[in-house]
Design an enzyme around this catalytic site. Structure first.
Site, PDB file in Angstrom:
ATOM      1  N   HIS A 177      -3.839 -29.698  -2.106  1.00  0.00           N
ATOM      2  CA  HIS A 177      -3.989 -30.732  -1.626  1.00  0.00           C
ATOM      3  C   HIS A 177      -4.718 -31.615  -0.427  1.00  0.00           C
ATOM      4  CE1 HIS A 177      -0.832 -29.283   1.568  1.00  0.00           C
ATOM      5  NE2 HIS A 177      -1.529 -30.957   1.583  1.00  0.00           N
ATOM      6  N   ASP A 217      -0.810 -24.121  -3.876  1.00  0.00           N
ATOM      7  CA  ASP A 217      -1.699 -25.284  -2.931  1.00  0.00           C
ATOM      8  C   ASP A 217      -2.880 -24.255  -2.422  1.00  0.00           C
ATOM      9  OD1 ASP A 217      -2.464 -26.878  -2.186  1.00  0.00           O
ATOM     10  OD2 ASP A 217       0.089 -27.996  -1.323  1.00  0.00           O
ATOM     11  N   SER A 241      -1.335 -28.664   7.273  1.00  0.00           N
ATOM     12  CA  SER A 241      -2.031 -28.384   5.878  1.00  0.00           C
ATOM     13  C   SER A 241      -3.007 -27.716   6.189  1.00  0.00           C
ATOM     14  CB  SER A 241      -1.561 -29.624   4.763  1.00  0.00           C
ATOM     15  OG  SER A 241      -0.804 -30.342   4.774  1.00  0.00           O
TER      16      SER A 241
END
Length: 709
Positions: A85, A226, A645
């Site tokens: 992402h 991810d 992230s």
């Protein structure tokens, strides 16, 4: 954390007993006794292996990926891992229906197949230094308030001066920034080096990397891979350079080894990365303002926006590809804001903050500097509440898909009314033509008409300022008709309508245009709100500076500073989750859970068919657990937030065991106050990553450069 600290001694005892709280600035390791806490928690390597200004350390492996995520170097040839992402927007922009690297995935089979990624950068931190004395001297000499300091040129100038004095002066790609800590009570300099030739190596298919998409966002259990892999390239001398075919993979002496041993419950974990923003020194009234005047309007309007967008995406593959990045980005914010409000309510955070205020008042008794500071903060929150609410409501609510520059309109109207020369009028007309083509979306007019009918009424129903409610008119029943009149009656509604106007232009027609009149009203409201917000932020900055200084003194500077997208480290352990009575979530998932969630009637839960073949055959290569199952994701209680992230999750030996990619919805108040019972970090297991690269994707050449242990 069952209740807020009641006495100073209790507070300090709690901090040292639960030292897994905190996004720690490693230059303060000795000052805040972090090295001792790390050893007690289970760290098996010397603390200076984490961060050192004198020798290579894990710090040298960690960098800023793009503009808002973290990445880590995992090979001596500049190979970088991060989250899917985090690369989503870049890969989205590279994708077409013919070469859809976003939805179909991409796995290079050699370095020659690695793809240049436009606009992508990777940034290393080369030096961190305390410059508080330098900044405070400039504040005194230039007679600056903190708000003026943050908005002006003083900090950038001081940063440049420090860079010029450093050993990095003259090196390519260097930049410097000075960031405030503890609400401007400390300042640190960051010298960073930016590499601009970054190439895509591997990106899983979207239905693997984002299985569950926004529905599973902030939710545990998770089963999505991810991750994405990129490589940094440089000039022959190893210095940053813009993309060129002759550039070489960056040789990186510091890189993370990878453990194939897996993880177990209770194992030590640590994460180094760039957490974006936390606000843990707020008062109770500031928490209420955050929830009621910022989060609530975004969740209200944003959820309607997302539902409408998702239906349109599912109906048209080309529309889906065009808007997938928008859906992901907005969905993350909206779900975060709504989840934070729910978490604040359930954990009783406002009451806990009020208890901390009582403790602060006792500490501050007799200290003139802190007299009445909480009451002044409370008054400011009350005064700003309505303007804040409407500012955040208008992020989504209103007329959408038709936007026009009032400045361009007025320039043409002036030229037409003043009888200016044909060349001047023609230039103004062409400027407006280009502006209209860029801002008004002809090909999606029906979509935006429906969206405007959905969102514009929110300004009338929920706007707190009269000027906000007036955007849609006073009669809510007539709002849909008003939207139709704008879409049907504006000369900007389509290229054809604009060219019809251009053939016989009129200043009167231009200035009476319904879209222009709406834009004028919206611009006037935005101007009023900007002025109010600037005054609010200036006052809030000054008051928070004083209050946070007092809190730091009260806690003897043992609390970690709020996140501000600078390099931090957090440590914890692998842990399960008990979010509510009689509910327990295990700390790990396997690929089996993806197939248990499968729903062919929901685009978020459609299984990748190639992955299905591997699952049915049990073909996971060497990455399966001893029981034959493929590990997918695991939980740890590391203290992270947005910006983390892509951060690597490391074990006690400094080996990579996973990638952090999300948090759990029960703990979304953690940006305001860490909660050890509920705070969890969701990580993709590195064995799932390696399976996707090797067995699934066929990027086997990468295995030769990884240090697998």
């Amino acid at each position: 954390m069952k209740r807020i600290f009641l006495t100073l001694s209790l507070a300090l005892g709690f901090l040292f007993a639960r030292a897994d709280e905190g996004m720690w600035l490693l230059t303060m390791m000795k000052q805040q006794h972090l090295d001792d806490s790390l050893r007690k928690a289970g760290l098996l390597i010397a603390p200076d292996r984490l961060y050192s200004e004198k020798k290579s350390s894990i710090r040298d492996c960690i960098g800023i990926f793009g503009g808002g995520c973290t990445g880590e170097v995992v090979s001596p040839h500049g190979l970088v891992m991060t989250n899917n992402h985090c690369g989503f927007g870049y890969v989205h922009d590279m994708s077409t229906l013919e070469h859809n690297y976003l939805q179909d995935g991409f796995f290079a089979r050699s370095m020659q197949e690695e793809l240049p990624v436009p606009e992508l950068q990777f940034t290393f931190v080369r030096r961190i230094a305390d410059v508080t004395d330098i900044v405070e001297k400039a504040i005194r000499e230039e007679k600056l308030g903190l708000f003026e300091l943050y908005r002006g040129e003083t900090l950038p100038r001081l940063a440049r001066e420090q860079l010029e004095k450093s050993e990095f002066s003259g090196q390519k790609g260097m930049r410097a920034r000075i960031e405030p800590f503890f609400e401007g009570n400390r300042f640190y300099l960051f010298l960073e080096q930016v590499y601009s030739d970054v190439r895509l190596v591997a990106n899983p298919p979207q239905n693997v990397a984002q299985f569950g998409f926004n529905q599973d966002n902030w939710i545990w259990p998770r089963h999505n891979a991810d991750f994405a892999v990129f490589r940094i390239y440089a000039a022959a001398d190893g210095q940053p350079a813009d993309y060129a075919a002759e550039n070489l993979p960056l040789e990186t002496p510091a890189y993370l080894p990878i453990s194939l041993d897996g993880v177990g419950e209770g194992d030590y974990t640590m994460i180094m990365g760039f957490p974006g923003s936390t606000s843990r020194f707020l008062t109770a009234s500031q928490v209420r303002t955050r929830c009621e005047s910022q989060n609530a309007p975004v969740a209200l309007a944003g959820n309607l926006y997302l539902d409408y967008l998702k239906r349109a995406m599912d109906a048209d593959s080309a529309f889906y590809l065009k808007h997938a990045d928008e859906y992901m980005s907005i969905g993350n914010v909206v779900k975060n804001y709504g989840g934070m409000n729910e978490s604040v309510r359930k954990t009783g955070l406002a009451a806990r903050k009020a208890a901390e205020e009582a403790q602060f008042r006792a500490f501050a008794r007799g200290k003139a500097r802190y007299a009445g500071i909480i009451e002044r903060i409370d008054s400011l929150q009350a005064a700003a509440a309505d303007s804040l609410y409407d500012t955040y409501l208008l992020r989504f609510a209103g007329l959408t898909g038709m936007d026009i520059s009032t400045q361009s309109v007025e320039a043409l109207a002036e030229a037409l009314a003043g009888g200016k020369a044909d060349s001047a009028t023609a230039k103004a007309m062409e400027t407006l033509r280009k502006d209209r083509a860029r801002r008004c979306k002809d090909e999606e007019a029906d979509y935006y008409r429906g969206l405007s009918k959905l969102l514009l009424p929110l300004t009338a129903r929920y706007g707190r300022l009269e000027q906000t409610r007036a955007l849609a008119g006073t009669d809510i029943a007539d709002i849909e008709a008003q939207v139709d009149s704008i879409f049907d009656g504006s000369i900007f509604r389509s290229a054809e309508a604009f060219e019809a106007f251009a053939a016989a232009p009129s200043a009167e027609v231009l200035l009476a245009d319904p879209l222009y009149r709406y834009a004028v009203a919206r611009q006037a409201l935005n101007s009023r709100l900007r002025e109010a917000m600037q005054a609010y932020r200036a006052a809030s900055t000054a008051l928070s500076h004083v209050y946070v200084r007092g809190l730091c003194e009260m806690y003897k500077w043992t609390k970690a500073p709020d996140a501000n997208f600078t390099l931090r480290m957090t440590y914890g352990r692998v842990a399960d989750l008990h979010p509510r009575d009689a509910v327990r979530y295990d700390w790990q998932t396997t690929l089996d859970g993806m197939f248990e969630k499968e729903n062919p009637d929901d685009s978020d839960y459609v299984i990748n068919e190639k992955l299905r073949r591997h699952f049915l055959a049990g073909d996971y290569g060497r990455y399966a657990r001893p029981d034959g199952k493929l590990p997918a994701c695991f939980l740890s209680n590391n203290d992270i937030t947005g910006g983390n992230s892509g951060s690597g999750v490391l074990n006690a030996r400094g080996e990579l065991i996973g990638l952090a990619f999300d948090g759990n919805i029960e703990s979304l108040s953690s940006d305001l106050c860490y909660n050890p019972e509920l705070q969890r970090c969701i990580n993709v297991d590195i064995r799932f990553v390696l399976f996707m690269l090797d067995t699934f994707g066929g990027s086997t050449y990468l295995l030769d450069e990884l240090d697998l242990r």
